[in-house]
Scaffold this motif. Sequence first.
Motif, PDB file in Angstrom:
ATOM      1  N   GLN A 177       0.830  -1.216   0.000  1.00 11.96           N
ATOM      2  CA  GLN A 177       0.000   0.000   0.000  1.00 11.96           C
ATOM      3  C   GLN A 177       0.863   1.264   0.000  1.00 11.96           C
ATOM      4  OE1 GLN A 177      -0.658  -2.700   2.050  1.00 11.96           O
ATOM      5  NE2 GLN A 177      -2.352  -3.352   0.747  1.00 11.96           N
ATOM      6  N   LEU A 178       1.937   1.269   0.773  1.00 16.86           N
ATOM      7  CA  LEU A 178       2.802   2.446   0.838  1.00 16.86           C
ATOM      8  C   LEU A 178       3.487   2.693  -0.502  1.00 16.86           C
ATOM      9  CD1 LEU A 178       4.470   2.005   4.359  1.00 16.86           C
ATOM     10  CD2 LEU A 178       2.425   3.288   3.740  1.00 16.86           C
ATOM     11  N   VAL A 179       3.929   1.628  -1.159  1.00 16.45           N
ATOM     12  CA  VAL A 179       4.596   1.790  -2.451  1.00 16.45           C
ATOM     13  C   VAL A 179       3.649   2.403  -3.473  1.00 16.45           C
ATOM     14  CG1 VAL A 179       5.565   0.522  -4.416  1.00 16.45           C
ATOM     15  CG2 VAL A 179       6.310  -0.020  -2.095  1.00 16.45           C
ATOM     16  N   VAL A 180       2.410   1.891  -3.535  1.00 19.73           N
ATOM     17  CA  VAL A 180       1.445   2.406  -4.508  1.00 19.73           C
ATOM     18  C   VAL A 180       1.086   3.860  -4.209  1.00 19.73           C
ATOM     19  CG1 VAL A 180      -0.918   2.185  -5.370  1.00 19.73           C
ATOM     20  CG2 VAL A 180       0.494   0.148  -5.058  1.00 19.73           C
ATOM     21  N   LEU A 181       0.832   4.184  -2.946  1.00 22.50           N
ATOM     22  CA  LEU A 181       0.443   5.547  -2.597  1.00 22.50           C
ATOM     23  C   LEU A 181       1.593   6.530  -2.820  1.00 22.50           C
ATOM     24  CD1 LEU A 181      -1.650   4.839   0.625  1.00 22.50           C
ATOM     25  CD2 LEU A 181      -2.504   5.583  -1.599  1.00 22.50           C
ATOM     26  N   LEU A 182       2.805   6.134  -2.499  1.00 24.46           N
ATOM     27  CA  LEU A 182       3.956   7.014  -2.749  1.00 24.46           C
ATOM     28  C   LEU A 182       4.194   7.182  -4.248  1.00 24.46           C
ATOM     29  CD1 LEU A 182       6.432   5.830   0.038  1.00 24.46           C
ATOM     30  CD2 LEU A 182       5.167   7.990  -0.059  1.00 24.46           C
ATOM     31  N   ALA A 183       3.977   6.111  -5.025  1.00 25.05           N
ATOM     32  CA  ALA A 183       4.102   6.225  -6.479  1.00 25.05           C
ATOM     33  C   ALA A 183       3.048   7.182  -7.036  1.00 25.05           C
ATOM     34  CB  ALA A 183       3.974   4.845  -7.121  1.00 25.05           C
ATOM     35  N   CYS A 184       1.819   7.102  -6.497  1.00 20.69           N
ATOM     36  CA  CYS A 184       0.772   8.047  -6.905  1.00 20.69           C
ATOM     37  C   CYS A 184       1.169   9.478  -6.573  1.00 20.69           C
ATOM     38  CB  CYS A 184      -0.541   7.694  -6.222  1.00 20.69           C
ATOM     39  SG  CYS A 184      -1.320   6.189  -6.817  1.00 20.69           S
ATOM     40  N   THR A 185       1.725   9.672  -5.394  1.00 17.56           N
ATOM     41  CA  THR A 185       2.154  11.010  -4.986  1.00 17.56           C
ATOM     42  C   THR A 185       3.179  11.563  -5.954  1.00 17.56           C
ATOM     43  OG1 THR A 185       1.776  10.438  -2.660  1.00 17.56           O
ATOM     44  CG2 THR A 185       3.161  12.347  -3.111  1.00 17.56           C
ATOM     45  N   PHE A 186       4.207  10.782  -6.228  1.00 20.39           N
ATOM     46  CA  PHE A 186       5.266  11.231  -7.142  1.00 20.39           C
ATOM     47  C   PHE A 186       4.704  11.484  -8.532  1.00 20.39           C
ATOM     48  CE2 PHE A 186       8.629  10.301 -10.231  1.00 20.39           C
ATOM     49  CZ  PHE A 186       9.613  11.205  -9.815  1.00 20.39           C
ATOM     50  N   GLY A 187       3.880  10.565  -9.034  1.00 22.38           N
ATOM     51  CA  GLY A 187       3.324  10.722 -10.367  1.00 22.38           C
ATOM     52  C   GLY A 187       2.446  11.960 -10.505  1.00 22.38           C
TER      53      GLY A 187
END
Length: 400
Positions: A375-385
């Motif tokens: 979950q953290l990886v996906v949410l952080l990837a969304c943030t960066f994107g």
Amino acid sequence: MIWTVIQTGFRRLVHNRVELVMTFIVPIAFFSIFAVIFGRGMGTTPRIKAVVVDEVESVTSQAIASEIRESPGIRLMQQDDQVLTRQDAQDLVRGGSVTIAIVLTGTDAEIRADLLADTSDQVAPQVVTALVTRTLMIHAAGSSGMSVMAASAVGPASASGGDADGSDEQSTTWVSDVNAKPAAAMADVQVVDVMKSGKSNPVVSMYAAGIAVMFLLFGAAGAGGAMLEEKENQTLDRLLSTRLSMDQLLLGKWFYQTMLGMVQVSVMFVWAMIVFGVDLWHHLDGFIVMTCVTSAAAAAFGLALATLCRSRGQLNGLSVILILTMSALGGSMVPRYVMSDSLRQAGLWTFNAWALDGFDKVFWRDLPVSTLAPQLVVLLACTFGFLMLARLLAIRWETE
């Protein structure tokens, strides 16, 4: 004059794309989503992720386990030759890998079933209970029938002075009685809730998370609209004419909205703790981690929307469409366990679903922070994107 006002209203509606979409397209879209969820989605119950444990290890129990595995309502999450213990199955349920574990126990003469269930899914235990009960009763009736047929074949031969008709009548009555009682006894199915023990209102925490994520998105979109207002009244141009760069402006807006979102979620959960008894203190580390990354992703989403739109009205219409759609598919409005498999997969394209899965692990499953990695990886990837998208779209504000 009244007719003139009416004509003016219709002309404005025709030339306002956002208002047209909000008036005609959005209601149809949401009707379709909920019709699929509660129409086809509930009518054809989604396949339930399950494992089967055979503690009896007899020919009969193996036949029952095989029939359960092949049921169209079951999505078996184990290999055919994979042998699990009760503790293994319980760990899978608690970890969220499966929704329910079917444990065949008792003796070969009286097989029972314990359903180790994750009761956050309120549909699965009822469906599996009916399925397993039916399977047990069919096998119980079949076994009793064969036993009695064998006994009745011997009975007439050993009976003295009884005619054939009398013997047949007696054996028929015997079969009827034996078929009824063991079948009822063997259909013993018990649902064991492996998740709620010792918890205080864990379901309320999930409702709080769903509502919090949805309103985080609305708040971030509204805050992003402030940039459009600054552009319209030329405040943005004056800011950029100073030593403030666009990168600094976007990061400043993002940090502000992230911190505001963290406060917003914290206030909601503190209220849930005080009023509804949600156990926040024992889940504080996981709550802080999930709140930070979810707020960061929502803030970045709001900036991306703001830089994509050209007016506050356009932003309002687009944000309502996207946020409500993501909330419906991602589980903020409707629990994902009532959705079909295809809708569940579609929900994974929204970060609502990932955020709620993270809060679910923290408050419902009592899992450590280390398990939140997906979950953290996906949410952080969304943030960066979203931040990169906002920066690219903001170039037009520097060149105009």
